[in-house]
Write a protein that holds these residues in place. Sequence first.
Motif, PDB file in Angstrom:
ATOM      1  N   ASN A 104       3.001  15.758 -16.239  1.00  0.00           N
ATOM      2  CA  ASN A 104       4.063  16.541 -16.879  1.00  0.00           C
ATOM      3  C   ASN A 104       5.400  15.819 -16.779  1.00  0.00           C
ATOM      4  OD1 ASN A 104       2.334  18.587 -17.621  1.00  0.00           O
ATOM      5  ND2 ASN A 104       2.820  19.876 -15.874  1.00  0.00           N
ATOM      6  N   HIS A 105       5.696  15.232 -15.619  1.00  0.00           N
ATOM      7  CA  HIS A 105       6.941  14.475 -15.471  1.00  0.00           C
ATOM      8  C   HIS A 105       6.958  13.305 -16.450  1.00  0.00           C
ATOM      9  CE1 HIS A 105       8.561  15.755 -11.273  1.00  0.00           C
ATOM     10  NE2 HIS A 105       8.139  16.799 -11.975  1.00  0.00           N
ATOM     11  N   GLN A 106       5.833  12.635 -16.569  1.00  0.00           N
ATOM     12  CA  GLN A 106       5.770  11.488 -17.471  1.00  0.00           C
ATOM     13  C   GLN A 106       5.915  11.923 -18.931  1.00  0.00           C
ATOM     14  OE1 GLN A 106       1.994   9.522 -17.975  1.00  0.00           O
ATOM     15  NE2 GLN A 106       3.015   7.537 -18.120  1.00  0.00           N
ATOM     16  N   ASP A 107       5.181  12.942 -19.319  1.00  0.00           N
ATOM     17  CA  ASP A 107       5.178  13.377 -20.720  1.00  0.00           C
ATOM     18  C   ASP A 107       6.491  14.023 -21.140  1.00  0.00           C
ATOM     19  OD1 ASP A 107       2.579  12.466 -20.874  1.00  0.00           O
ATOM     20  OD2 ASP A 107       1.673  14.469 -20.791  1.00  0.00           O
ATOM     21  N   ASP A 108       7.037  14.871 -20.264  1.00  0.00           N
ATOM     22  CA  ASP A 108       8.238  15.633 -20.606  1.00  0.00           C
ATOM     23  C   ASP A 108       9.536  14.918 -20.254  1.00  0.00           C
ATOM     24  OD1 ASP A 108       6.402  17.582 -21.303  1.00  0.00           O
ATOM     25  OD2 ASP A 108       6.708  18.760 -19.477  1.00  0.00           O
ATOM     26  N   CYS A 109       9.434  13.885 -19.410  1.00  0.00           N
ATOM     27  CA  CYS A 109      10.626  13.178 -18.897  1.00  0.00           C
ATOM     28  C   CYS A 109      11.592  14.159 -18.237  1.00  0.00           C
ATOM     29  CB  CYS A 109      11.312  12.380 -19.986  1.00  0.00           C
ATOM     30  SG  CYS A 109      10.311  11.036 -20.608  1.00  0.00           S
ATOM     31  N   SER A 110      11.032  15.214 -17.665  1.00  0.00           N
ATOM     32  CA  SER A 110      11.845  16.185 -16.940  1.00  0.00           C
ATOM     33  C   SER A 110      10.959  16.896 -15.931  1.00  0.00           C
ATOM     34  CB  SER A 110      12.478  17.195 -17.893  1.00  0.00           C
ATOM     35  OG  SER A 110      11.491  17.989 -18.497  1.00  0.00           O
ATOM     36  N   GLY A 111      11.619  17.591 -15.009  1.00  0.00           N
ATOM     37  CA  GLY A 111      10.885  18.316 -13.996  1.00  0.00           C
ATOM     38  C   GLY A 111      11.823  19.221 -13.228  1.00  0.00           C
ATOM     39  N   THR A 112      11.296  19.847 -12.177  1.00  0.00           N
ATOM     40  CA  THR A 112      12.093  20.761 -11.384  1.00  0.00           C
ATOM     41  C   THR A 112      12.011  20.380  -9.905  1.00  0.00           C
ATOM     42  OG1 THR A 112      10.269  22.291 -10.965  1.00  0.00           O
ATOM     43  CG2 THR A 112      11.556  22.643 -12.996  1.00  0.00           C
ATOM     44  N   VAL A 113      12.989  20.873  -9.158  1.00  0.00           N
ATOM     45  CA  VAL A 113      12.979  20.672  -7.712  1.00  0.00           C
ATOM     46  C   VAL A 113      11.731  21.325  -7.119  1.00  0.00           C
ATOM     47  CG1 VAL A 113      14.177  21.252  -5.571  1.00  0.00           C
ATOM     48  CG2 VAL A 113      15.481  20.421  -7.530  1.00  0.00           C
ATOM     49  N   ALA A 114      11.339  22.473  -7.637  1.00  0.00           N
ATOM     50  CA  ALA A 114      10.139  23.160  -7.148  1.00  0.00           C
ATOM     51  C   ALA A 114       8.897  22.282  -7.314  1.00  0.00           C
ATOM     52  CB  ALA A 114       9.960  24.488  -7.872  1.00  0.00           C
ATOM     53  N   GLU A 115       8.816  21.538  -8.415  1.00  0.00           N
ATOM     54  CA  GLU A 115       7.684  20.626  -8.605  1.00  0.00           C
ATOM     55  C   GLU A 115       7.708  19.510  -7.570  1.00  0.00           C
ATOM     56  OE1 GLU A 115       6.912  21.047 -13.398  1.00  0.00           O
ATOM     57  OE2 GLU A 115       8.418  19.623 -12.704  1.00  0.00           O
ATOM     58  N   CYS A 116       8.885  18.997  -7.286  1.00  0.00           N
ATOM     59  CA  CYS A 116       9.014  17.952  -6.267  1.00  0.00           C
ATOM     60  C   CYS A 116       8.576  18.491  -4.904  1.00  0.00           C
ATOM     61  CB  CYS A 116      10.449  17.427  -6.200  1.00  0.00           C
ATOM     62  SG  CYS A 116      10.956  16.515  -7.668  1.00  0.00           S
ATOM     63  N   GLU A 117       8.976  19.696  -4.600  1.00  0.00           N
ATOM     64  CA  GLU A 117       8.583  20.315  -3.335  1.00  0.00           C
ATOM     65  C   GLU A 117       7.075  20.553  -3.287  1.00  0.00           C
ATOM     66  OE1 GLU A 117      11.175  23.700  -3.486  1.00  0.00           O
ATOM     67  OE2 GLU A 117      12.775  22.652  -2.394  1.00  0.00           O
ATOM     68  N   GLN A 118       6.499  20.954  -4.400  1.00  0.00           N
ATOM     69  CA  GLN A 118       5.048  21.161  -4.475  1.00  0.00           C
ATOM     70  C   GLN A 118       4.321  19.837  -4.254  1.00  0.00           C
ATOM     71  OE1 GLN A 118       3.288  23.913  -4.678  1.00  0.00           O
ATOM     72  NE2 GLN A 118       1.298  22.971  -4.889  1.00  0.00           N
ATOM     73  N   MET A 119       4.809  18.759  -4.852  1.00  0.00           N
ATOM     74  CA  MET A 119       4.186  17.452  -4.645  1.00  0.00           C
ATOM     75  C   MET A 119       4.260  17.051  -3.177  1.00  0.00           C
ATOM     76  SD  MET A 119       4.955  15.064  -7.973  1.00  0.00           S
ATOM     77  CE  MET A 119       6.712  15.357  -8.102  1.00  0.00           C
ATOM     78  N   GLU A 120       5.389  17.309  -2.535  1.00  0.00           N
ATOM     79  CA  GLU A 120       5.528  16.995  -1.112  1.00  0.00           C
ATOM     80  C   GLU A 120       4.474  17.731  -0.292  1.00  0.00           C
ATOM     81  OE1 GLU A 120       9.504  18.023   0.004  1.00  0.00           O
ATOM     82  OE2 GLU A 120      10.268  16.037  -0.470  1.00  0.00           O
ATOM     83  N   ARG A 121       4.297  19.017  -0.562  1.00  0.00           N
ATOM     84  CA  ARG A 121       3.310  19.809   0.184  1.00  0.00           C
ATOM     85  C   ARG A 121       1.888  19.286  -0.051  1.00  0.00           C
ATOM     86  NH1 ARG A 121       6.848  23.882  -1.570  1.00  0.00           N
ATOM     87  NH2 ARG A 121       5.474  24.466  -3.288  1.00  0.00           N
ATOM     88  N   LEU A 122       1.590  18.956  -1.298  1.00  0.00           N
ATOM     89  CA  LEU A 122       0.262  18.429  -1.615  1.00  0.00           C
ATOM     90  C   LEU A 122       0.020  17.108  -0.896  1.00  0.00           C
ATOM     91  CD1 LEU A 122       0.190  19.188  -5.438  1.00  0.00           C
ATOM     92  CD2 LEU A 122      -1.358  20.159  -3.736  1.00  0.00           C
TER      93      LEU A 122
END
Length: 92
Positions: A18-36
């Motif tokens: 999604n980050h690659q395709d949309d060239c955008s994202g959210t802090v919540a997504e970054c936090e989710q990636m950290e947890r994963l």
Amino acid sequence: MSLNHTDQMHILKDILTNHQDDCSGTVAECEQMERLVKSLMVNSNVDQDIKTLLTDIYSYSQQGKYTQHLDAHINEHQDQLSQWISEIDQFS
């Protein structure tokens, strides 16, 4: 219901895609990636070869979480996003 490491890798890949395709994202997504990534790093079922990749993704997430310009951060990492997605595909 808890997620197994394969499910976690798929979710991580989905967020990166999604980050690659949309060239955008959210802090919540970054936090989710950290947890994963944290969960995957301590999982003995995860291949040792992918742990370097996970460390890189964790760093990307941390930087993204604290930047004031998340979309610019994502754009700067387009090449890495492609590489990480490809590497995750090889291990899945």
